[in-house]
Scaffold this active site. Structure first.
Site, PDB file in Angstrom:
ATOM      1  N   ASP A  47       0.842  -1.203   0.000  1.00 51.41           N
ATOM      2  CA  ASP A  47       0.000   0.000   0.000  1.00 51.41           C
ATOM      3  C   ASP A  47       0.879   1.257   0.000  1.00 51.41           C
ATOM      4  OD1 ASP A  47       0.928  -0.130   2.569  1.00 51.41           O
ATOM      5  OD2 ASP A  47      -1.018   0.047   3.551  1.00 51.41           O
ATOM      6  N   ASP A  86      -0.920  -6.509  -0.364  1.00 55.49           N
ATOM      7  CA  ASP A  86      -1.126  -5.777   0.897  1.00 55.49           C
ATOM      8  C   ASP A  86      -2.604  -5.464   1.096  1.00 55.49           C
ATOM      9  OD1 ASP A  86       0.221  -4.869   3.102  1.00 55.49           O
ATOM     10  OD2 ASP A  86       1.113  -3.115   2.112  1.00 55.49           O
ATOM     11  N   LYS A 116      -1.001  -9.546   3.109  1.00 55.15           N
ATOM     12  CA  LYS A 116      -0.243  -9.034   4.264  1.00 55.15           C
ATOM     13  C   LYS A 116      -1.118  -8.025   4.993  1.00 55.15           C
ATOM     14  CE  LYS A 116       3.240  -5.841   3.902  1.00 55.15           C
ATOM     15  NZ  LYS A 116       2.737  -4.753   4.774  1.00 55.15           N
ATOM     16  N   GLU A 118      -1.227  -5.376   8.705  1.00 54.64           N
ATOM     17  CA  GLU A 118      -0.484  -4.771   9.813  1.00 54.64           C
ATOM     18  C   GLU A 118      -1.187  -5.022  11.145  1.00 54.64           C
ATOM     19  OE1 GLU A 118       0.155  -0.599   9.002  1.00 54.64           O
ATOM     20  OE2 GLU A 118       1.066  -1.013   7.041  1.00 54.64           O
ATOM     21  N   GLU A 185       9.304  -3.807  10.919  1.00 58.40           N
ATOM     22  CA  GLU A 185       9.747  -2.535  10.337  1.00 58.40           C
ATOM     23  C   GLU A 185      10.272  -1.579  11.399  1.00 58.40           C
ATOM     24  OE1 GLU A 185       6.966  -0.838   7.557  1.00 58.40           O
ATOM     25  OE2 GLU A 185       8.143   1.007   7.337  1.00 58.40           O
TER      26      GLU A 185
END
Ligand code: KIV
Length: 276
Positions: A47, A86, A116, A118, A185
């Site tokens: 993204d 994403d 994926k 978050e 990250e």
């Protein structure tokens, strides 16, 4: 010889064998064909296209339709590379049903090999339900760009003993929920090292130092194309922005002074009644 495409099962196998690999972003067909010809094993249709491709200044505004629009050409261009789709902000935080519905859309319409998303402990139930529904999930913890306002900006995460402990809890929750790998990250190298050791699934690090199982980077960052912002962890492996500007200026100059197009680049066919 064309490289062999990784599978979901290879991620764990690579970790067990101590075999490192690399992972870059890709958002379009031409670039995907280039990555596919390289040794890179994994592409993320991230993204981050909100920053890099759409000029939106962040990832939050990116929609499911925009993500899928960019996944399709990447999947076409990189048949020998594992491709991650994403999940954009708003596509998995409303309900588990909505997350499964959008995960299904990414696999069916986008055509990627997994999704994926978050989030750590707070998204463990979502990851578990998606995996149960047959959707391979890659986790993403540490600095999570979709929620940087909650994190107080683009900052290193896990920089205190409490912060590091929270990251470890997140990582273990993501692994226990069934994710087959996890992006980490913007984390201190020592914390990333401990976390990589603590997990059986591969840790894919971006700004997480050298001890992780796989290095991740945004393609336009490492090639020196994106001019708005350069994070500390980005090394320029090329300077394509400068090369592209130089090429455009040469095209401009040669076009204006008549050097281009020379006969080599023209159709020199004599047509009766028309002078060359
Ligand atoms: O969207 C993206 O590019 C990402 C990377 C930062 C891992 O999520």
């Amino acid at each position: 010889m064309a490289k062999k495409k990784m599978t979901v099962l290879d991620f764990k196998k690579y970790k067990e064998e101590g075999r490192k690999f690399t992972y870059v972003t890709g958002y379009d067909y031409t670039t995907a064909t280039i990555i596919n010809e390289s040794d890179t094993e994994v592409i993320l249709v991230g993204d981050s296209l909100g920053n890099v491709m759409l000029g939106l200044g962040g990832t939050v505004p990116v929609t499911m339709d925009e993500m899928i629009h960019h996944m399709k050409p990447v999947v076409k261009g990189a048949p020998n590379t594992f491709i991650v789709g994403d999940m954009p902000f708003g596509s998995y935080n409303v309900s588990i049903e909505e997350a499964i519905r959008n995960g299904n859309r990414i696999l069916k319409e986008g055509g990627t090999d997994c999704v994926k998303l978050e989030g750590g402990v707070e998204f463990a139930d979502t990851i578990k339900a998606m995996v149960k529904a047959g959707i391979p999930v890659m986790g993403h913890i540490g600095l999570t760009p979709q929620t940087t306002s909650q994190l107080g900006g683009f900052k290193v995460q896990g920089g205190t003993p409490e912060g590091a402990k929270k990251l470890l809890d997140d990582a273990k929750a993501v692994e226990a929920a069934g994710a087959f790998s996890m992006v980490l990250e913007c984390v201190p190298s020592g914390v990333a090292k401990a976390l990589t050791k603590a997990l059986k699934i591969p840790v894919l690090g971006i700004g997480a130092g050298p001890h992780v199982d796989c290095q991740v980077i945004v393609l336009q960052d490492m090639l020196g194309m994106y001019g708005d912002f350069k994070p500390k962890f980005v090394k320029l492996f090329a300077n394509l922005r400068a090369d592209m500007i130089a090429a455009l200026n040469t095209f401009h100059k040669e076009s204006l002074d008549g050097q281009f197009p020379s006969p080599e680049y023209s159709f020199n066919v004599k047509v009766e009644g028309f002078e060359e």
